[in-house]
Motif scaffolding. Structure first.
Motif, short mmCIF file in Angstrom:
data_model
loop_
_atom_site.label_atom_id
_atom_site.label_comp_id
_atom_site.label_asym_id
_atom_site.label_seq_id
_atom_site.Cartn_x
_atom_site.Cartn_y
_atom_site.Cartn_z
N MET A 11 -11.12 23.09 29.73
CA MET A 11 -12.14 23.31 28.72
C MET A 11 -11.99 24.71 28.12
SD MET A 11 -13.84 20.48 28.67
CE MET A 11 -15.20 20.99 27.61
N ILE A 12 -12.05 24.79 26.80
CA ILE A 12 -12.14 26.07 26.09
C ILE A 12 -13.45 26.02 25.33
CG2 ILE A 12 -11.05 27.68 24.49
CD1 ILE A 12 -8.41 26.34 24.99
N GLY A 13 -14.47 26.64 25.91
CA GLY A 13 -15.81 26.46 25.35
C GLY A 13 -16.24 25.02 25.53
N SER B 285 -0.52 34.40 32.62
CA SER B 285 -1.77 34.55 33.35
C SER B 285 -2.08 36.04 33.55
CB SER B 285 -1.68 33.84 34.70
OG SER B 285 -2.95 33.77 35.32
N GLY B 286 -3.25 36.31 34.06
CA GLY B 286 -3.69 37.68 34.30
C GLY B 286 -5.20 37.70 34.41
N ARG B 287 -5.72 38.68 35.09
CA ARG B 287 -7.16 38.78 35.27
C ARG B 287 -7.89 38.93 33.94
NH1 ARG B 287 -7.85 42.70 40.62
NH2 ARG B 287 -7.47 41.06 42.18
N THR B 288 -9.15 38.55 33.95
CA THR B 288 -9.98 38.68 32.75
C THR B 288 -9.94 40.12 32.24
OG1 THR B 288 -11.44 36.94 33.56
CG2 THR B 288 -12.30 38.38 31.82
N SER C 189 -14.21 31.97 28.16
CA SER C 189 -15.04 32.36 29.30
C SER C 189 -16.50 32.16 28.93
CB SER C 189 -14.79 33.83 29.67
OG SER C 189 -15.28 34.69 28.66
N ALA C 190 -17.38 32.44 29.90
CA ALA C 190 -18.82 32.29 29.63
C ALA C 190 -19.26 33.18 28.48
CB ALA C 190 -19.61 32.63 30.89
N PHE C 191 -18.60 34.33 28.31
CA PHE C 191 -18.92 35.25 27.22
C PHE C 191 -17.96 35.08 26.04
CE2 PHE C 191 -21.00 37.08 30.86
CZ PHE C 191 -22.13 37.70 30.37
#
Length: 363
Positions: free
Chosen positions: A214-216, A144-147, A173-175
């Protein structure tokens, strides 16, 4: 050919003679589609089968796939078979279509090419069974880790890992969308099962990136995701400035270049596609950003795109990348990680994380 495990473990080349629509719904990583019948043939012959029975359907099929059409399709099979002499062919159930393809190939070229017993349906059933049973033998560790921490890059430097985002063709992520589309859900599951099957031949410990279900547009299979959700968690800590730099590089520089490459070097068309990707990604999180913050990010993004359109430079994108990373993603991550504290077994820099993973036998 009925040893399906060996077929997938050896990456055997697969000649898929199903119709294109079937192939797009679900396929395997080593498969190429060279159909006996195209989509229109499949519809017409299927309708004839329902109305008049198998003999009439076969007669129509032999009529539609004849002459030059037949020659072209056999030629495609021959080229595949000669390029991949260790391959096999299949249709949906391993029945009539694969037998006809096998027979025509032999009659026209003299090549004996094996077919998969049970066809695609048997192969798919085998892999679904792997997705149900293999997670029980898996000993996952989740990174894990921040974006923007560079988790995917970090995973790519190690051996005992699996890149779920790579399989999904999405950064999660959204992007996270890529210039090329995601695979179908079925194709994603097939590829995941094959990678698990291969990886677990030698060792049960594997490192995965921390993902949501969910991944995308794709979802991780329930049994597999449950196993990851219960796994020990390792937290990789990276300075904010470095995270901004990584995010800028991946989401701006690399993605802009990828869109241009997708349009065969046409900078103008590539930039138009890249602009659409950025603005569309921002729209996805408009409600969660809130009106004022969304407008602030939108203004920064539009200004950065205008500068990029004018002189090709991308440095202005740093502003919105920094804001959205620190002001939007970080609070969400802090909330999520607060609910996983009981699973956290180690936290440190990338070098320290690497040493820890080595000490517990994951890498």
């Amino acid at each position: 050919m009925d040893d399906l495990q060996a077929l997938f473990l050896r990456d055997v080349p697969l000649l898929d003679v199903r119709a294109p629509v079937e192939f797009h719904e679900g396929a395997f990583p080593t498969a190429q589609n060279h159909p006996l019948m195209d989509d229109a043939d499949r519809v017409a012959i299927g309708t004839r089968y329902k109305q008049q029975g198998q003999d009439a359907a076969i007669a129509l099929g032999l009529q539609r796939v004849s002459g030059e059409v037949k020659a072209q399709r056999v030629a495609a099979w021959e080229q595949f078979a000669r390029e991949h002499p260790d391959g096999v062919l299949y249709c949906f159930r391993g029945g009539l279509r694969s037998r006809i393809s096998q027979q025509w190939l032999f009659e026209q070229t003299g090549l004996h090419y094996p077919r998969v017993k049970g066809g695609y349906k048997a192969m798919r059933r085998f892999l679904l069974n792997q997705l149900e049973t293999l997670p029980a033998t898996l000993q996952p560790v989740v990174l894990s880790g921040r974006t923007g921490s560079g988790k995917t890059r970090f995973l790519q430097t190690l051996q005992r890992t699996m890149d779920l985002e790579g399989l999904a063709n999405h950064r999660g992520s959204a992007f996270g969308g890529q210039p090329t589309p995601q695979p179908s859900q079925i194709s994603f599951e097939n590829a995941l099962a094959i990678q698990l099957l291969r990886a677990l031949q030698t060792q049960s410990a594997l490192l995965f990136e921390d993902e949501s279900r969910m991944i995308g547009s794709l979802h991780l299979p329930e049994t597999f995701f449950t196993r990851l959700r219960e796994a020990p968690l390792v937290l990789m800590q990276v300075a904010d400035a470095e995270r901004v730099e990584i995010s800028y590089q991946e989401y701006v520089v690399d993605t802009s270049a990828a869109f241009t490459a997708l349009h065969h070097g046409d900078v103008e068309r590539g930039f138009a596609a890249f602009s659409g990707y950025l603005l569309g990604s921002l729209d996805k999180i408009q409600r969660r950003l809130g009106g004022a913050r969304h407008q602030a990010v939108l203004k920064m993004m539009q200004q950065a795109l205008a500068i990029q359109a004018r002189d090709g430079t991308t440095q202005a994108h740093y502003d919105w990348v920094r804001l959205i990373l620190l002001d939007y993603y970080d609070p969400m991550y802090d909330y999520q990680i607060s609910k996983k504290q009981e699973r956290l077994v180690f936290s440190g820099s990338p070098a320290e994380v690497r040493d820890y993973l080595s000490s517990v036998g994951v890498v």
